[in-house]
Design an enzyme around this catalytic site. Sequence first.
Site, PDB file in Angstrom:
ATOM      1  N   HIS A   8       3.548   3.422  -1.754  1.00  0.00           N
ATOM      2  CA  HIS A   8       2.675   2.862  -0.605  1.00  0.00           C
ATOM      3  C   HIS A   8       3.172   3.830   0.452  1.00  0.00           C
ATOM      4  O   HIS A   8       4.193   4.161   0.812  1.00  0.00           O
ATOM      5  CB  HIS A   8       3.205   1.411  -0.313  1.00  0.00           C
ATOM      6  CG  HIS A   8       2.401   0.550  -1.399  1.00  0.00           C
ATOM      7  ND1 HIS A   8       3.288  -0.072  -2.169  1.00  0.00           N
ATOM      8  CD2 HIS A   8       1.180   0.161  -1.581  1.00  0.00           C
ATOM      9  CE1 HIS A   8       2.507  -1.043  -2.964  1.00  0.00           C
ATOM     10  NE2 HIS A   8       1.132  -0.853  -2.432  1.00  0.00           N
ATOM     11  N   PHE A  11       4.141  -7.453  -0.842  1.00  0.00           N
ATOM     12  CA  PHE A  11       4.019  -6.381  -2.108  1.00  0.00           C
ATOM     13  C   PHE A  11       4.607  -7.088  -3.369  1.00  0.00           C
ATOM     14  O   PHE A  11       4.192  -6.898  -4.251  1.00  0.00           O
ATOM     15  CB  PHE A  11       4.785  -5.207  -1.675  1.00  0.00           C
ATOM     16  CG  PHE A  11       3.995  -4.229  -0.706  1.00  0.00           C
ATOM     17  CD1 PHE A  11       2.797  -3.827  -1.208  1.00  0.00           C
ATOM     18  CD2 PHE A  11       4.556  -3.807   0.582  1.00  0.00           C
ATOM     19  CE1 PHE A  11       2.229  -2.933  -0.302  1.00  0.00           C
ATOM     20  CE2 PHE A  11       3.911  -2.928   1.127  1.00  0.00           C
ATOM     21  CZ  PHE A  11       2.675  -2.655   0.746  1.00  0.00           C
ATOM     22  N   HIS A  47      -8.067  -3.994  -6.191  1.00  0.00           N
ATOM     23  CA  HIS A  47      -7.914  -2.639  -6.625  1.00  0.00           C
ATOM     24  C   HIS A  47      -8.808  -1.941  -7.257  1.00  0.00           C
ATOM     25  O   HIS A  47      -8.670  -0.831  -7.326  1.00  0.00           O
ATOM     26  CB  HIS A  47      -6.149  -2.493  -6.918  1.00  0.00           C
ATOM     27  CG  HIS A  47      -5.319  -2.572  -6.180  1.00  0.00           C
ATOM     28  ND1 HIS A  47      -4.735  -1.380  -5.494  1.00  0.00           N
ATOM     29  CD2 HIS A  47      -4.639  -3.372  -5.569  1.00  0.00           C
ATOM     30  CE1 HIS A  47      -4.186  -1.605  -4.309  1.00  0.00           C
ATOM     31  NE2 HIS A  47      -3.845  -3.106  -4.443  1.00  0.00           N
ATOM     32  N   HIS A 102      -1.901   3.229  -8.587  1.00  0.00           N
ATOM     33  CA  HIS A 102      -2.470   2.080  -8.473  1.00  0.00           C
ATOM     34  C   HIS A 102      -3.850   2.280  -9.528  1.00  0.00           C
ATOM     35  O   HIS A 102      -4.048   1.360 -10.214  1.00  0.00           O
ATOM     36  CB  HIS A 102      -3.295   1.622  -7.347  1.00  0.00           C
ATOM     37  CG  HIS A 102      -2.087   0.757  -6.563  1.00  0.00           C
ATOM     38  ND1 HIS A 102      -1.418   1.495  -5.496  1.00  0.00           N
ATOM     39  CD2 HIS A 102      -1.775  -0.347  -6.537  1.00  0.00           C
ATOM     40  CE1 HIS A 102      -0.674   0.880  -4.882  1.00  0.00           C
ATOM     41  NE2 HIS A 102      -0.604  -0.370  -5.567  1.00  0.00           N
ATOM     42  N   HIS A 130      -5.539  -8.125   1.119  1.00  0.00           N
ATOM     43  CA  HIS A 130      -4.180  -8.920   0.775  1.00  0.00           C
ATOM     44  C   HIS A 130      -3.820  -9.759   1.791  1.00  0.00           C
ATOM     45  O   HIS A 130      -3.581 -11.025   1.494  1.00  0.00           O
ATOM     46  CB  HIS A 130      -3.011  -7.777   0.790  1.00  0.00           C
ATOM     47  CG  HIS A 130      -2.840  -7.026  -0.472  1.00  0.00           C
ATOM     48  ND1 HIS A 130      -2.367  -7.411  -1.419  1.00  0.00           N
ATOM     49  CD2 HIS A 130      -3.468  -5.634  -0.698  1.00  0.00           C
ATOM     50  CE1 HIS A 130      -2.212  -6.574  -2.447  1.00  0.00           C
ATOM     51  NE2 HIS A 130      -3.106  -5.258  -1.966  1.00  0.00           N
ATOM     52  N   HIS A 134      -7.613  -1.106   2.633  1.00  0.00           N
ATOM     53  CA  HIS A 134      -7.183  -1.997   1.590  1.00  0.00           C
ATOM     54  C   HIS A 134      -6.333  -3.090   1.984  1.00  0.00           C
ATOM     55  O   HIS A 134      -6.302  -4.186   1.475  1.00  0.00           O
ATOM     56  CB  HIS A 134      -6.591  -1.246   0.445  1.00  0.00           C
ATOM     57  CG  HIS A 134      -5.269  -1.706  -0.191  1.00  0.00           C
ATOM     58  ND1 HIS A 134      -4.198  -1.470   0.614  1.00  0.00           N
ATOM     59  CD2 HIS A 134      -4.898  -2.275  -1.119  1.00  0.00           C
ATOM     60  CE1 HIS A 134      -3.047  -2.011  -0.140  1.00  0.00           C
ATOM     61  NE2 HIS A 134      -3.657  -2.442  -1.276  1.00  0.00           N
ATOM     62  N   HIS A 148       4.292  -4.344 -10.046  1.00  0.00           N
ATOM     63  CA  HIS A 148       3.999  -3.881  -8.555  1.00  0.00           C
ATOM     64  C   HIS A 148       5.233  -4.286  -7.794  1.00  0.00           C
ATOM     65  O   HIS A 148       5.613  -3.063  -6.954  1.00  0.00           O
ATOM     66  CB  HIS A 148       2.852  -4.815  -8.002  1.00  0.00           C
ATOM     67  CG  HIS A 148       2.288  -4.281  -6.842  1.00  0.00           C
ATOM     68  ND1 HIS A 148       2.455  -4.677  -5.654  1.00  0.00           N
ATOM     69  CD2 HIS A 148       1.355  -3.186  -6.712  1.00  0.00           C
ATOM     70  CE1 HIS A 148       1.759  -4.118  -4.509  1.00  0.00           C
ATOM     71  NE2 HIS A 148       1.023  -3.151  -5.260  1.00  0.00           N
TER      72      HIS A 148
HETATM   73 CU1  C2O Z   1       0.371  -1.768  -4.227  1.00  0.00          CU
HETATM   74 CU2  C2O Z   1      -2.619  -3.577  -2.812  1.00  0.00          CU
HETATM   75  O1  C2O Z   1      -1.172  -2.911  -3.179  1.00  0.00           O
END
Ligand code: C2O
Length: 624
Positions: free
Chosen positions: A222, A392, A405, A231, A376, A372, A198
């Site tokens: 992103h 990130f 995810h 993802h 995070h 989303h 990631h």
């Molecule tokens: Cu690549 Cu939830 O992020």
Amino acid sequence: MSSFLSTALSSSFTPSSISSTKDHYKIASSTQISLLYKKPNNQHFHVSACKAIPPQRNNNKNSSSSSLSVETSKVDRRNMLLGLGGAYGAATIIGDKLALGADCTDLPLPYPDLTACTKSVISPIPDDPNAEQVECCPPTPLSEIKPYKIPVNPVKRIRPAAHLVDEAYIRKYMNAIEAMKALPDKDPRSFYQQAKIHCAYCNYGHKVKHPVTGEEVRFSVHGNWFFLPFHRWYLYFFERIAGELINDPTFALPYWNWDAPCGMTIPAMFVPEMSPLAGETRPNPLYDALRNPDHLPLNNDQDRCRQIVFDLNFNRAGGDNQLPDITRVCNNLAFVYRNMVSNAVDAERFMGNKYYVGCDIGRGAGSCELLHNPAHSWTGTTQNNNEDMGNFYSAGFDPIFYCHHGNVDRTWDVWRKLGGNDFGDQAWLDSKFFFYDELGDPVYVSVKDCLDEEKLGYEYQKVELPWLQARPPRKLEKSDVAANSTAPTVANAFPAKLDKVIKVLVQRPKKARSASQKKKKKEILVFQDIEYPMNEFVKFDVFINDEDEVGDLMSKAEFAGTFSTIPHGKGHEGGQVMASSFTIGLDEVLEDLQADDDEYILVTLIPKAGGDKVTIDGLKIDFV
Ligand code: C2O
């Protein structure tokens, strides 16, 4: 036990010293970081302070000076707008700002050129002499990178909702993650290497060879149309590796069902430091010390059952809002509804802007990515810290990332079932990513091959979609807020810095469109060129025809959408300027406000985090 978590756990910290108080949390976090980022001879994540990062090569061979000066003048203007003095004056232009104009192509994104992978920058200002970089590049492949062949007739994997799993599942899942963490760090299937994937893809470690010029170009997965397919493939291989390690071809990752009330807490199995299973004394491989302790059940007898309701409207600043849980749940459902339905009007608005390698265009997260982001920040962000989930580069180090995810991937599936259509562009379909498969073999995959989940061999446990019923109720009476407003028009209000609430009257090019016109073209409100520092957590909420300037209630017709970011580095401050657009779907909102016949709408932007670092170029209404 070589993974970073077990290293951290077996260090001088006894489990109880990583407690939920803020001070301990801080100590635990910095200690973990120093363990995590050992020097290269330990083959761990490596942080280096570098004197200066070499300037990025300008991609545009033919007109390098002109494109450089375009950027420079833009940066200067940002300095003025952001009031940051010379901080950005010599800033390296990274990401999609690398190339302008001539080298822009509509060819598919090739998979990354691994020989060009560099360390990822994680400190606020890239040119800072103390800039920190982390080594996130994957291990060098020992064999040729081959196209991945999806197994024919794969064994079915059913991904369960995380709050509905039983003990047998939890045991299996813990075993799988534990096995990944026990692999040597250099093994591409280890949890450590999986987590770094990631970072490399999201903090500009990877580069691709420009299909025309051959230059190495940075890119990101992103804020554009690669968000969902990247993802999806990432989880696909993670899941297969996990299943392989426990010898269970049916093993499926759980998904954090935060879009339904019963799933709106951190799933219980991720919380305790030690195994939650009766009779077990092993550390819980699903645990991560770097989470916001305010959002976990408390570790004392009275409060063990305390559940903190997830907040899609989390602002970080000032801590949690004090709304009753039921209000928060209703807000969440309305938030999901807006992002899954009202604002998800087509592929670009739901999945993210088109992004072509080498072009300075198209940055803008879709409503799915914006939906989303809060999980995070809510999971991983405190006042002082944003690791792991809150940025990130470290997000993949929290096992809950893959569970979160799972739900994001599921929303793609749901959106299609509600009638959404994927992009048909060849450039998207043929774009490629690099991964290691469950046998540790290096492979590349295409976007077009991940569009059919059945072919990939997995599906999601079916649950209710309560947010489908959460469209905010229609106003009983038409409001006269817009008609009576003295707010400036767009031309007079923008460009603007978002250091205070902005109210603006936006003229609609067409009004009172018929149902069939609306079916053909959707009316959207586009925020153009929102600029903010890449390490900053930024958030603002948008309301239409509303008198309110507080913006804590979302289950009402006036709430239209929220823009938020995930920082790229640790800390909360500064960083290279990023630009993004943001879109709101107007048709449903205006119907519910009984404002469909109006020539002007009153748009209110309420900054909730980092507003003083945000500038917005303008606003316009479009039809797509
Ligand atoms: Cu690549 Cu939830 O992020």
